[in-house]
Design an enzyme around this catalytic site. Structure first.
Site, PDB file in Angstrom:
ATOM      1  CB  ALA A   2      -8.184   8.024   4.536  1.00  0.00           C
ATOM      2  N   GLY A   3     -10.732   8.402   6.382  1.00  0.00           N
ATOM      3  CA  GLY A   3     -11.981   9.178   6.799  1.00  0.00           C
ATOM      4  C   GLY A   3     -13.124   8.555   7.104  1.00  0.00           C
ATOM      5  CG  ASN A  59      -6.067   1.559  11.492  1.00  0.00           C
ATOM      6  OD1 ASN A  59      -4.957   1.591  11.152  1.00  0.00           O
ATOM      7  ND2 ASN A  59      -6.528   1.074  12.640  1.00  0.00           N
ATOM      8  CB  THR A  60      -9.006   5.918  12.731  1.00  0.00           C
ATOM      9  OG1 THR A  60      -7.934   6.376  12.200  1.00  0.00           O
ATOM     10  CG2 THR A  60      -9.170   6.754  14.110  1.00  0.00           C
ATOM     11  CE  LYS A 100      -3.451   2.711   2.223  1.00  0.00           C
ATOM     12  NZ  LYS A 100      -3.794   3.251   3.597  1.00  0.00           N
ATOM     13  N   GLY A 144      -8.108   9.538   9.528  1.00  0.00           N
ATOM     14  CA  GLY A 144      -8.479   9.694  10.944  1.00  0.00           C
ATOM     15  C   GLY A 144      -9.683  10.634  11.436  1.00  0.00           C
TER      16      GLY A 144
END
Length: 258
Positions: A184-185, A206-207, A97, A158
């Site tokens: 992301a986000g 993830n976050t 990645k 995040g």
């Protein structure tokens, strides 16, 4: 549900999961299991070679998950390429990645350095999954360079703001010749459902999983969101319209229409 195919390899799950920010490796492992994911990203700089028993990789079943090293922390193409080579030398599959984020505050990807690194890594035989701004022109250049996917951001890493780049992602999906992974986000199951309803091939989270009090429970919720969004896309969502339209006829029951 239909399978996701990347570089000729098939996956039954369309949810990719990152391994950062979890309070413990055991919580991370529980979240991975609950997510149903088959592709797991890990930053090479988080791997503790000197203490393998405590290392992150000891909690990831390599027979169950494709380990996707990322170049998190790279500020330019040279650093990203170096990290990818280190991952391969450490025994990882040649999948990467690609992340090039020179600005530590917003972590927005550098388009020029990302394209430069992608061209080098593709020539070296890597399967490259690049993290990018939702830029349709850059996405086309990366596909022409031979990347296996494009990974446009929904919002900065995040932030949990959801698909703020919806219009541009829609263009990328329309023009794509490789899988589009929204990355992301994405902070709620409804966010991943939205991305999948648009026609994205997969999402990476993830976050939102790592910071919740119940990572496994949230991972399961995201799994269901991805599945619901994909099934809705395949079934065909109804077109939006301005005027109301009754689902049942209003005439011939209470009154006769003249």
């Amino acid at each position: 549900m239909d399978e996701l195919v990347i570089a000729g390899r098939s996956f039954s799950s369309r949810l990719m999961v990152g391994t950062g920010k979890f309070a413990s490796n055991s919580l991370m492992a529980d979240a991975l299991a609950a997510s149903g994911s088959q592709i797991v990203t890990v930053a090479l700089r988080r791997v503790d070679i000197d203490r393998p028993e405590d290392d992150l990789l000891a909690h990831i079943d390599r027979d169950k998950y494709l380990l996707l090293p990322n170049t998190s922390g790279a500020r330019d193409a040279d650093e990203a390429v170096r990290l990818a080579r280190l991952a391969r030398a450490a025994g990882c599959e040649p999948w990467v990645k690609l992340e090039v984020t020179p600005d530590p505050y917003y972590l927005l990807p550098d388009p020029i350095e990302t394209l430069k690194a992608a061209e080098i890594l593709v020539k070296e035989g890597f399967v490259v999954l690049p993290y990018i701004n939702a830029d349709p022109v850059l996405a086309k250049h990366l596909q022409e360079a031979g990347t296996a996917t494009v990974m446009p951001l929904g919002a900065p890493i995040g932030t949990n703001k959801g698909v703020r780049t919806r219009d541009n992602i829609a263009i990328i999906i329309e023009q794509a010749i490789v899988p589009v992974v929204v990355d992301a986000g994405l902070g709620a199951p409804s966010h991943v459902a939205e991305a999948m309803e648009m026609g994205a091939d997969a999402v990476l989270v993830n976050t939102a999983l790592a910071v919740t009090p119940d990572p496994a429970g949230m991972a399961n919720a995201f799994r269901l969101g991805v599945e619901a969004g994909r099934r809705a896309f395949l079934a065909g969502l109804p077109a939006q319209q301005q005027k109301a339209e009754a689902s049942s006829p209003l005439t011939g029951f209470l009154r006769d229409e003249q």
